[in-house]
Write an enzyme that holds these catalytic residues in place. Structure first.
Site, PDB file in Angstrom:
ATOM      1  CE  LYS A  72      -2.316  -0.910   3.814  1.00 21.37           C
ATOM      2  NZ  LYS A  72      -1.859  -2.215   4.313  1.00 21.37           N
ATOM      3  NE  ARG A 148      -5.563  -0.816   9.237  1.00 16.66           N
ATOM      4  CZ  ARG A 148      -4.260  -1.001   9.241  1.00 16.66           C
ATOM      5  NH1 ARG A 148      -3.738  -2.035   9.821  1.00 16.66           N
ATOM      6  NH2 ARG A 148      -3.480  -0.133   8.682  1.00 16.66           N
ATOM      7  NE  ARG A 183       7.181  -3.039   6.413  1.00 13.07           N
ATOM      8  CZ  ARG A 183       5.860  -2.944   6.323  1.00 13.07           C
ATOM      9  NH1 ARG A 183       5.304  -2.672   5.167  1.00 13.07           N
ATOM     10  NH2 ARG A 183       5.103  -3.151   7.376  1.00 13.07           N
ATOM     11  NE  ARG A 212       5.463  -0.693  10.978  1.00 16.71           N
ATOM     12  CZ  ARG A 212       4.362  -0.759  10.223  1.00 16.71           C
ATOM     13  NH1 ARG A 212       4.307  -0.107   9.099  1.00 16.71           N
ATOM     14  NH2 ARG A 212       3.333  -1.478  10.605  1.00 16.71           N
TER      15      ARG A 212
HETATM   16  P1  ADP Z   1       0.171  -2.545   8.564  1.00 17.40           P
HETATM   17  O1  ADP Z   1       1.128  -2.675   7.446  1.00 17.40           O
HETATM   18  O2  ADP Z   1       0.373  -3.539   9.645  1.00 17.40           O
HETATM   19  O3  ADP Z   1      -1.226  -2.484   8.132  1.00 17.40           O
HETATM   20  P2  ADP Z   1       0.073   0.225   9.442  1.00 17.40           P
HETATM   21  O4  ADP Z   1       1.234   1.133   9.475  1.00 17.40           O
HETATM   22  O5  ADP Z   1      -1.015   0.530   8.484  1.00 17.40           O
HETATM   23  O6  ADP Z   1       0.652  -1.219   9.235  1.00 17.40           O
HETATM   24  O7  ADP Z   1      -0.576   0.137  10.901  1.00 17.40           O
HETATM   25  C1  ADP Z   1       0.232  -0.125  12.021  1.00 17.40           C
HETATM   26  C2  ADP Z   1      -0.643  -0.364  13.252  1.00 17.40           C
HETATM   27  O8  ADP Z   1      -1.424   0.820  13.495  1.00 17.40           O
HETATM   28  C3  ADP Z   1      -1.670  -1.486  13.117  1.00 17.40           C
HETATM   29  O9  ADP Z   1      -1.135  -2.751  13.401  1.00 17.40           O
HETATM   30  C4  ADP Z   1      -2.700  -1.034  14.177  1.00 17.40           C
HETATM   31  O10 ADP Z   1      -2.243  -1.298  15.484  1.00 17.40           O
HETATM   32  C5  ADP Z   1      -2.714   0.476  14.010  1.00 17.40           C
HETATM   33  N1  ADP Z   1      -3.739   0.924  13.031  1.00 17.40           N
HETATM   34  C6  ADP Z   1      -3.536   1.544  11.843  1.00 17.40           C
HETATM   35  N2  ADP Z   1      -4.691   1.807  11.233  1.00 17.40           N
HETATM   36  C7  ADP Z   1      -5.682   1.355  12.052  1.00 17.40           C
HETATM   37  C8  ADP Z   1      -7.101   1.324  11.968  1.00 17.40           C
HETATM   38  N3  ADP Z   1      -7.768   1.814  10.903  1.00 17.40           N
HETATM   39  N4  ADP Z   1      -7.785   0.765  12.993  1.00 17.40           N
HETATM   40  C9  ADP Z   1      -7.157   0.268  14.058  1.00 17.40           C
HETATM   41  N5  ADP Z   1      -5.820   0.249  14.192  1.00 17.40           N
HETATM   42  C10 ADP Z   1      -5.075   0.790  13.198  1.00 17.40           C
END
Ligand code: ADP
Length: 269
Positions: A72, A148, A183, A212
């Site tokens: 993404k 999500r 990564r 990360r």
């Molecule tokens: P990933 O590649 O795991 O989707 P992100 O950077 O998008 O990584 O998200 C990292 C973390 O941030 C997720 O594992 C979650 O804990 C939190 N997070 C991000 N977006 C949401 C969302 N829409 N709802 C709930 N938690 C979220």
């Protein structure tokens, strides 16, 4: 004068960028003609201005979805550049809140460290407020990592937020795990590398790369579990504007499919 200049630059911007993905005809009619055909020119000028008007009044509104490390972030960079939309990554917003030690950050930290989803009530308000800001209204937006859950999708619907398209990147879980554990991010440039597939050539960059805290095999398993538990419910909310894209190929092939999907969704609006 300023208006003329901005009109002209808008015109060239449209033909320069839109022609890469919109089915526009060549500017001068036949490519073999040495002189511009004035009627064809004015036709194209009118079409470009109509398009400019349309894009100003109705800028793109895009949701991109997919499992952790489905690509993404890479696609968002390209979409942002092509369409000039505001990129809203909830993961980045939450990481910034954690780093700044805000109330939201304090609430989110443990969930994120454990690969769990942050509670809906913590994230929904932040996204709704951000979407209401002038830059999102004026330039359009690209939601990355939101919604999500079904509750998050319903909250957008209740707030009257409607997207033009819902892009879903499909990548098998086994590939995702390998992508996640290798990564690394360069904290100085934000560029993302992979220790196996795209390591940095420069030793100085290699030394400063960061991983990360949730990019471990153990945590990605939890993140994938959470993702799959909500996948069908979220997809179900966008069945009418959904485009599934094979994300298990070269980034340039993925982006060709992504840009075509956005262009065709705008054509339908
Ligand atoms: P990933 O590649 O795991 O989707 P992100 O950077 O998008 O990584 O998200 C990292 C973390 O941030 C997720 O594992 C979650 O804990 C939190 N997070 C991000 N977006 C949401 C969302 N829409 N709802 C709930 N938690 C979220």
């Amino acid at each position: 004068m300023r208006n003329t200049r901005s009109l002209l630059s808008a015109f060239f911007l449209l033909f320069g960028s839109a022609s890469a993905f919109l089915p526009l005809r060549p500017m001068w009619g036949s490519t073999s003609s040495p002189h511009p055909d004035s009627s064809s020119f004015s036709l194209h000028l009118r079409a470009a201005l109509t398009q400019l008007q349309m894009s100003k009044e109705d800028p793109p509104k895009i949701i991109i979805s997919g499992a952790p490390a489905s690509g993404k972030g890479t696609q968002c960079e390209i979409i942002k550049e092509k369409f000039g939309v505001v990129h809203l990554s909830t993961g980045d917003m939450l990481r910034a809140a954690v780093a700044a030690g805000t109330e939201v950050g304090k609430l989110a930290k443990d969930y994120m460290d454990n690969g769990k989803l942050v509670p809906d009530n913590v994230i929904i308000g932040i996204v709704k407020d951000r979407l209401a800001e002038p830059d999102c209204i004026e330039k359009g937006w690209l939601l990355d990592g939101f919604p999500r859950t079904a509750a998050q999708a319903e909250a957008l619907e209740e707030a009257g937020v409607k997207a033009d398209c819902f892009l879903f990147l499909n990548v098998p879980d086994s590939v995702l795990v390998e992508r996640v554990v290798g990564r690394r991010t360069d904290p100085q440039t934000g560029k993302i590398y992979h220790m196996k597939f795209s390591p940095p050539e420069d030793e100085t960059i290699l030394q400063r790369l960061e991983q990360r805290s949730d990019d471990t095999e153990e945590k990605v398993m939890v993140r994938l579990e959470q993702f799959h538990a909500n996948e069908d419910a979220v997809k179900g909310k966008y069945a009418d504007i959904s485009v599934a894209i094979d994300g298990n190929r070269a980034p340039s092939d993925v982006s060709a499919a992504v840009l075509a999907a956005i262009a065709s969704s705008k054509a339908k609006v």
